[in-house]
Design an enzyme around this catalytic site. Structure first.
Site, PDB file in Angstrom:
ATOM      1  N   ASP A   1      12.384 -20.320  12.782  1.00 25.45           N
ATOM      2  CA  ASP A   1      11.922 -21.097  11.625  1.00 25.45           C
ATOM      3  C   ASP A   1      13.138 -21.602  10.835  1.00 25.45           C
ATOM      4  OD1 ASP A   1      10.033 -22.099   9.815  1.00 25.45           O
ATOM      5  OD2 ASP A   1      10.055 -20.266   8.595  1.00 25.45           O
TER       6      ASP A   1
ATOM      7  N   HIS B   1       7.528 -24.665  -0.342  1.00 26.98           N
ATOM      8  CA  HIS B   1       7.670 -23.261   0.046  1.00 26.98           C
ATOM      9  C   HIS B   1       7.468 -22.336  -1.155  1.00 26.98           C
ATOM     10  CE1 HIS B   1       9.999 -25.096   3.461  1.00 26.98           C
ATOM     11  NE2 HIS B   1       9.195 -24.275   4.106  1.00 26.98           N
TER      12      HIS B   1
ATOM     13  N   ILE C   1       2.737 -20.159   7.622  1.00 27.80           N
ATOM     14  CA  ILE C   1       2.284 -19.246   6.571  1.00 27.80           C
ATOM     15  C   ILE C   1       3.232 -18.054   6.471  1.00 27.80           C
ATOM     16  CG2 ILE C   1       0.421 -17.679   5.888  1.00 27.80           C
ATOM     17  CD1 ILE C   1      -1.456 -19.699   7.487  1.00 27.80           C
ATOM     18  N   ASP C   2       3.845 -17.913   5.329  1.00 27.73           N
ATOM     19  CA  ASP C   2       4.693 -16.756   5.058  1.00 27.73           C
ATOM     20  C   ASP C   2       4.307 -16.111   3.726  1.00 27.73           C
ATOM     21  OD1 ASP C   2       6.597 -14.840   4.972  1.00 27.73           O
ATOM     22  OD2 ASP C   2       8.324 -16.165   4.834  1.00 27.73           O
ATOM     23  N   SER C   3       4.269 -16.905   2.670  1.00 26.47           N
ATOM     24  CA  SER C   3       4.024 -16.334   1.331  1.00 26.47           C
ATOM     25  C   SER C   3       2.735 -15.513   1.278  1.00 26.47           C
ATOM     26  CB  SER C   3       3.988 -17.438   0.274  1.00 26.47           C
ATOM     27  OG  SER C   3       5.244 -18.072   0.200  1.00 26.47           O
TER      28      SER C   3
HETATM   29  P1  13P Z   1       4.783 -20.673   2.561  1.00 23.87           P
HETATM   30  O1  13P Z   1       5.867 -20.274   1.600  1.00 23.87           O
HETATM   31  O2  13P Z   1       3.803 -21.594   1.923  1.00 23.87           O
HETATM   32  O3  13P Z   1       4.129 -19.516   3.213  1.00 23.87           O
HETATM   33  O4  13P Z   1       5.485 -21.543   3.733  1.00 23.87           O
HETATM   34  C1  13P Z   1       6.057 -20.898   4.841  1.00 23.87           C
HETATM   35  C2  13P Z   1       6.847 -21.821   5.686  1.00 23.87           C
HETATM   36  O5  13P Z   1       6.789 -23.028   5.597  1.00 23.87           O
HETATM   37  C3  13P Z   1       7.729 -21.200   6.685  1.00 23.87           C
HETATM   38  O6  13P Z   1       8.499 -22.141   7.355  1.00 23.87           O
HETATM   39  O1  G3H Z   2      10.129 -21.349   4.876  1.00 21.16           O
HETATM   40  C1  G3H Z   2      10.689 -20.257   4.726  1.00 21.16           C
HETATM   41  C2  G3H Z   2      10.015 -19.024   5.148  1.00 21.16           C
HETATM   42  O2  G3H Z   2       9.113 -18.603   4.168  1.00 21.16           O
HETATM   43  C3  G3H Z   2      11.030 -17.978   5.484  1.00 21.16           C
HETATM   44  O3  G3H Z   2      11.570 -17.401   4.341  1.00 21.16           O
HETATM   45  O4  G3H Z   2      14.004 -17.574   4.850  1.00 21.16           O
HETATM   46  O5  G3H Z   2      13.148 -15.980   3.085  1.00 21.16           O
HETATM   47  O6  G3H Z   2      12.768 -15.535   5.516  1.00 21.16           O
HETATM   48  P1  G3H Z   2      12.957 -16.581   4.448  1.00 21.16           P
HETATM   49 ZN    ZN Z   3       9.015 -23.829   6.141  1.00 18.37          ZN
END
Ligand code: 13P
Ligand code: G3H
Ligand code: ZN
Length: 309
Positions: A82, A180, A255-257
């Site tokens: 990513d 993000h 989806i991460d957050s």
């Molecule tokens: P969110 O912060 O909305 O989860 O986005 C995650 C993301 O785009 C990771 O590349």
């Molecule tokens: O888009 C970013 C992702 O949420 C990854 O976050 O770089 O803090 O691991 P991070």
């Molecule tokens: Zn992203």
């Protein structure tokens, strides 16, 4: 089943009007929660690893745990870098067994983004790996880099054909108003579906990626705030907007957050309810189960990729 690329997944998703969930992974419980949820819904899934995740958990640990998840679930699973910041990081992930990488040149001028992306595509394709690129720039926080709303910019549809044909990238992330992190909108959430539509018209059949697509599920924000946290004004992308994007050209939704919020909310709740607990297996079980259930909800109600493995 082995680790796969996203080529077949995206083709079917495009034709079927659904999207594949790309979930960020940082530790074992997150990997297990996501893949258990995907298994229960018989859904293909993308596990994505940021540079920060590689630094935190080490490439080899994440890779081995993802291999274990493939063996355990027998699902088609993509291992994706990513926001790859440069050629060297992409190369290291390709050499280290990833089946997909993102090269994020969204902050670069058009020609430099093309040159960098093309270099990654050549190396990746020589090794059977697919590449996601990005045009346009999202606001928000990734790793330690904060992009302000003023420095963000929507994707310009008239650039996408030239970018894709000159780079040879396999999918394209675009900026249509998501950002993000947990604070995406002040006021009314608004996405530029007109840009998505125009990009889809110019690149028929080509998979589009939506970053910054957490809904910032209120249940978990409330849980965090109820049990001692402080997240005022957190706001994400409404799920019906994501559902709509999934029926259009968007084949991958990041989806991460939402994972972070569920994990943190459930750990906070666990300690509030069991102040005497100190065995990590107890509170991490709650976090893992919560991630599993949240991922099932995303697969069924947002992405529409249940039963598509
Ligand atoms: P969110 O912060 O909305 O989860 O986005 C995650 C993301 O785009 C990771 O590349
Ligand atoms: O888009 C970013 C992702 O949420 C990854 O976050 O770089 O803090 O691991 P991070
Ligand atoms: Zn992203």
């Amino acid at each position: 089943m082995a680790i796969v690329t996203s080529t077949e997944m995206f083709k079917k998703a495009y034709e079927g009007g659904y999207a594949i969930g790309a979930f960020n992974v940082n530790n074992m419980e997150i990997i297990q929660g996501i893949t258990e949820g995907a298994k229960m819904e018989n859904a293909p899934v993308i596990l994505q690893v940021s540079a920060g995740a590689r630094k935190y958990a080490k490439h080899v640990y994440l890779m081995k745990m993802i291999e274990a998840a493939v063996q355990d679930t027998d699902l088609p699973i993509v291992v994706h870098l990513d926001h790859g910041p440069d050629f060297e990081t992409c190369k290291s992930c390709i050499d280290g067994g990833f089946s997909s990488v993102m090269i994020d040149g969204s902050h670069l001028p058009f020609e430099e983004n093309i040159a960098q992306t093309k270099r990654v595509v050549e190396y990746a394709h020589d090794h059977g790996v697919v590449v996601e690129a990005e045009l346009g720039r999202l606001a928000g926080v990734e790793d330690d880099v904060k992009v302000s709303a003023e420095d963000s910019s929507y994707t310009q549809p008239d650039e996408v054909e030239e970018f894709v044909s000159r780079t040879g990238c396999d999918s394209l992330a675009i900026a249509i108003g998501t950002s993000h992190g947990a604070y995406k909108f002040k006021g009314e959430p608004k996405l530029r579906f007109d840009i998505l539509e125009e990009v889809g018209r110019r690149l028929p059949g080509f998979p589009i990626v939506l970053h910054g697509a957490s809904s910032v599920i209120p249940e978990y924000v409330d849980m965090i705030n109820e049990f001692g946290g402080k997240m005022p004004g957190a706001q994400g992308v409404p799920e019906d907007m994501l559902r709509k994007a999934a029926t259009m050209a968007v084949c991958k939704i990041n989806i991460d957050s939402d994972l972070r919020l569920a994990f943190t909310g459930l750990v906070r709740k666990h300690f509030a309810e069991h102040p005497d607990h100190f065995d990590p297996r107890q509170y991490l079980t709650d976090a893992r189960t919560g991630i599993r259930d949240m991922v099932r909800h995303k697969i069924v109600d947002v992405l529409g990729c249940n039963g598509k493995a």
